[in-house]
Enzyme design. Structure first.
Site, PDB file in Angstrom:
ATOM      1  N   GLU A  87       9.419  -4.331  10.256  1.00  0.00           N
ATOM      2  CA  GLU A  87       9.800  -3.016   9.718  1.00  0.00           C
ATOM      3  C   GLU A  87      10.338  -2.102  10.820  1.00  0.00           C
ATOM      4  OE1 GLU A  87       7.028  -1.065   7.075  1.00  0.00           O
ATOM      5  OE2 GLU A  87       8.185   0.797   7.079  1.00  0.00           O
ATOM      6  N   LYS A 105      -1.274  -9.388   2.800  1.00  0.00           N
ATOM      7  CA  LYS A 105      -0.512  -8.948   3.980  1.00  0.00           C
ATOM      8  C   LYS A 105      -1.386  -8.001   4.783  1.00  0.00           C
ATOM      9  CE  LYS A 105       3.252  -6.056   3.718  1.00  0.00           C
ATOM     10  NZ  LYS A 105       2.765  -4.869   4.454  1.00  0.00           N
ATOM     11  N   ASP A 157       0.843  -1.204   0.000  1.00  0.00           N
ATOM     12  CA  ASP A 157       0.000   0.000   0.000  1.00  0.00           C
ATOM     13  C   ASP A 157       0.876   1.252   0.000  1.00  0.00           C
ATOM     14  OD1 ASP A 157       0.883  -0.173   2.602  1.00  0.00           O
ATOM     15  OD2 ASP A 157      -1.113  -0.123   3.523  1.00  0.00           O
ATOM     16  N   SER A 158       2.209   1.064   0.001  1.00  0.00           N
ATOM     17  CA  SER A 158       3.117   2.190  -0.252  1.00  0.00           C
ATOM     18  C   SER A 158       2.821   2.791  -1.621  1.00  0.00           C
ATOM     19  CB  SER A 158       4.576   1.726  -0.189  1.00  0.00           C
ATOM     20  OG  SER A 158       4.775   0.545  -0.945  1.00  0.00           O
ATOM     21  N   GLU A 190      -1.390  -5.577   8.595  1.00  0.00           N
ATOM     22  CA  GLU A 190      -0.469  -4.945   9.541  1.00  0.00           C
ATOM     23  C   GLU A 190      -0.916  -5.123  10.992  1.00  0.00           C
ATOM     24  OE1 GLU A 190       0.465  -0.866   8.626  1.00  0.00           O
ATOM     25  OE2 GLU A 190       1.171  -1.368   6.611  1.00  0.00           O
ATOM     26  N   ASP A 234      -1.059  -6.082  -0.230  1.00  0.00           N
ATOM     27  CA  ASP A 234      -1.454  -5.464   1.045  1.00  0.00           C
ATOM     28  C   ASP A 234      -2.958  -5.248   1.067  1.00  0.00           C
ATOM     29  OD1 ASP A 234       0.640  -5.036   2.804  1.00  0.00           O
ATOM     30  OD2 ASP A 234       1.277  -3.173   1.851  1.00  0.00           O
TER      31      ASP A 234
HETATM   32  O1  KIV Z   1       3.594  -1.112   1.585  1.00  0.00           O
HETATM   33  C1  KIV Z   1       4.758  -1.542   1.529  1.00  0.00           C
HETATM   34  O2  KIV Z   1       5.510  -1.270   0.588  1.00  0.00           O
HETATM   35  C2  KIV Z   1       5.222  -2.404   2.616  1.00  0.00           C
HETATM   36  C3  KIV Z   1       6.674  -2.763   2.629  1.00  0.00           C
HETATM   37  C4  KIV Z   1       7.481  -1.618   3.029  1.00  0.00           C
HETATM   38  C5  KIV Z   1       6.923  -3.943   3.485  1.00  0.00           C
HETATM   39  O3  KIV Z   1       4.459  -2.769   3.452  1.00  0.00           O
END
Ligand code: KIV
Length: 311
Positions: A195, A126, A57-58, A128, A96
């Site tokens: 992280e 994924k 989600d980055s 969090e 994510d």
């Molecule tokens: O969203 C993302 O890119 C991440 C990574 C930094 C692990 O969660």
């Protein structure tokens, strides 16, 4: 645009499996994970031979321009994940689940995770944090979808952590991270992201975790590493965290290339003859005879003449 099938000349590698990640951990063979958010990015990650591609989600910040990961929607993440799926052959594809799409209930978490598998082709999702995410992970896994956990600095809830800062810098803080990590492992997660955790804390925890741990700012003791595509390639203009290593600085050459193109257009250096399609001269003559007379011969000024004062 150049076209062509996916890396047709690359030697075929067997697809990465969840079992293989466990084997890599057992053999102490580091796992390479990178983010990708679109078809060419996925093709590059695939050709580079990484083990896992994460549609993080980055993307909210790196490709959509939001100022945090919080605003990105499920539909935006689904579109990006589906594009990455089309560009991948070998690496495992993890997506994510965005903020607000899994926290409310097990039903919400399962329904969202199913969309990523059914509509976008993700192999796993994924989520969090520890806390309520542990039950959500258990529920998603029970519904048949593999889950990767993410502890330490969890950007979706950075506000509650005091901002984007390393976690577990005290013994008590590190113990809390460990309890979350182990609870996620016990819930059935196939892997974890650590992280922004001090290397010493990570090193102390690693012998106590059986599933692969992928680090980002968690030191060298983890079973693998992950970096954000735009960070490692030096494309993103934003602030880079301490743990980012730039393997290229592509932003400047990309700007120079686009500027050179714009300059070529303005000075008529582009297109050159090699970029043009040809037509038999006889056909051109025929065409000119068939076309109506131009109302304004090419090059004639059609508007009012500029006033001497302004000219
Ligand atoms: O969203 C993302 O890119 C991440 C990574 C930094 C692990 O969660």
């Amino acid at each position: 645009m150049s076209t062509g099938p996916l890396s047709e000349h690359a030697p075929a590698r067997p697809p990465v499996t969840f079992a293989r990640l466990g084997e890599q951990k057992a053999r102490r063979q580091p796992i390479a994970m990178v983010t990708a958010y679109d078809y060419p990015g996925a093709q590059i990650a695939d050709a580079a031979g990484v083990d896992i591609v994460l549609v993080g989600d980055s993307a909210a910040m790196t490709v959509l321009g939001y100022d945090s990961t919080v605003p990105i929607s499920v539909d935006e993440m689904l579109m990006l994940t589906a594009a990455v799926r089309r560009g991948l052959r070998t690496p495992l594809l993890v997506a994510d689940l965005p903020f607000g799409s899994y926290e409310v209930s097990d039903e919400q978490a399962i329904a969202t995770a199913q969309r990523f598998v059914k509509e976008a082709g993700a192999d796993a999702v994924k989520i969090e944090r520890g806390g309520t995410s542990i039950e959500r992970a258990r529920a998603i896994i029970a519904a048949g979808i593999p889950v990767m956990g993410h502890v330490g600095l969890t950007p979706q809830t950075a506000a509650t952590l005091g901002g984007y800062r390393a976690q577990g810098r005290t013994a008590e803080g590190a113990l809390a991270v460990f309890h979350s990590a182990r609870a996620l492992q016990n819930a059935g997660c196939f892997a974890l992201v650590f992280e922004a955790i001090p290397s010493a804390a990570t090193e102390a925890m690693m012998p106590l975790l059986d599933i692969p741990v992928i680090g980002i700012g968690a030191g060298p003791a983890t079973d693998g590493q992950v970096l954000v595509f735009h960070d490692l390639l030096g494309i993103y203009d934003g602030h880079a965290a301490r743990f980012v290593k730039r393997y290229a600085q592509l932003r400047e050459p990309m700007i120079s290339a686009v500027a050179a193109y714009a300059d070529d257009v303005r000075t008529r250096r582009y297109p050159a003859p090699e970029h043009e399609y040809s037509m038999p001269a006889t056909e051109t003559q025929l065409l000119i005879g068939l076309l109506p007379e131009p109302a304004h011969p090419r090059g004639a000024i059609t508007g009012p003449s500029p006033s001497p004062a302004k000219a």
